[in-house]
Design a protein around this motif. Structure first.
Motif, PDB file in Angstrom:
ATOM      1  N   ARG A  38      18.049  91.323   5.361  1.00  0.00           N
ATOM      2  CA  ARG A  38      17.266  91.416   6.586  1.00  0.00           C
ATOM      3  C   ARG A  38      18.159  91.172   7.802  1.00  0.00           C
ATOM      4  O   ARG A  38      19.169  90.493   7.711  1.00  0.00           O
ATOM      5  N   VAL A  48      18.806  88.304   1.294  1.00  0.00           N
ATOM      6  CA  VAL A  48      17.500  87.725   1.015  1.00  0.00           C
ATOM      7  C   VAL A  48      17.302  87.513  -0.481  1.00  0.00           C
ATOM      8  O   VAL A  48      16.989  86.407  -0.920  1.00  0.00           O
ATOM      9  N   VAL A  64      14.598  81.408   1.611  1.00  0.00           N
ATOM     10  CA  VAL A  64      13.355  82.040   1.151  1.00  0.00           C
ATOM     11  C   VAL A  64      12.948  81.579  -0.238  1.00  0.00           C
ATOM     12  O   VAL A  64      11.863  81.940  -0.715  1.00  0.00           O
ATOM     13  N   MET A  83       6.395  88.281  -0.356  1.00  0.00           N
ATOM     14  CA  MET A  83       6.694  87.236   0.621  1.00  0.00           C
ATOM     15  C   MET A  83       5.430  86.433   0.899  1.00  0.00           C
ATOM     16  O   MET A  83       4.385  87.016   1.223  1.00  0.00           O
ATOM     17  N   LEU A  86       4.786  83.028   5.177  1.00  0.00           N
ATOM     18  CA  LEU A  86       5.712  83.604   6.155  1.00  0.00           C
ATOM     19  C   LEU A  86       5.809  82.757   7.414  1.00  0.00           C
ATOM     20  O   LEU A  86       4.825  82.155   7.862  1.00  0.00           O
ATOM     21  N   ASP A  90      11.109  84.497   9.776  1.00  0.00           N
ATOM     22  CA  ASP A  90      11.254  85.591   8.817  1.00  0.00           C
ATOM     23  C   ASP A  90      11.180  86.957   9.502  1.00  0.00           C
ATOM     24  O   ASP A  90      11.375  87.988   8.855  1.00  0.00           O
ATOM     25  N   TYR A  94      13.853  94.553   7.395  1.00  0.00           N
ATOM     26  CA  TYR A  94      14.200  94.321   6.008  1.00  0.00           C
ATOM     27  C   TYR A  94      14.717  95.614   5.381  1.00  0.00           C
ATOM     28  O   TYR A  94      14.086  96.670   5.508  1.00  0.00           O
TER      29      TYR A  94
END
Length: 126
Positions: A38, A48, A64, A83, A86, A90, A94
């Motif tokens: 990302r 990520v 994460v 995900m 959040l 974030d 992506y």
């Protein structure tokens, strides 16, 4: 060269969940390790998550871990990034990336990948 298309991005509120998909064109999708990266606004692209060819090995960035989960469905030529919880931090574009490799291997740095998708925007804001 494999073609990758990301989907599933959008605008969500803090605490919400979102699932991203990365669909590949390759007939030999099972030969590719896949990574998610990302690029937050004004920052460098960062790792990520990554998954090996058969999905037996995975890695998630510390930022994460416990909130995001990478998985793959080789019958659908698709890798997912689920995900949850959040946070505003974030927020990013992506990208998924692919590298042809052997079983049981994944990669966590962007220069190890040769094919990239166009990216999908995820915005977390109240």
């Amino acid at each position: 060269q494999v073609q990758l298309v990301e989907s599933g991005g959008g605008l969500v509120q803090p605490g919400d969940s979102l699932s991203l998909s990365c669909t590949a064109s390759a007939r030999t999708f099972t030969s590719y390790a896949i990574g998610w990266f990302r690029r937050p606004p004004g920052q460098e692209r960062e790792f990520v998550a990554a998954i090996s060819t058969a999905g037996t090995k995975k890695s998630h960035a510390p930022s994460v871990k416990g909130r995001f989960t990478i998985s793959r469905d080789n019958a659908k030529n698709t890798v997912y990034l689920q995900m949850t919880s959040l946070k505003p931090e974030d927020t990013a574009v992506y990208y998924c990336a692919a590298r042809r490799t052997v079983t049981g291997v994944y990669y966590t740095t962007e220069n190890e990948y040769g094919s990239w998708g166009q990216g999908t925007q995820v915005t977390v804001s109240s």
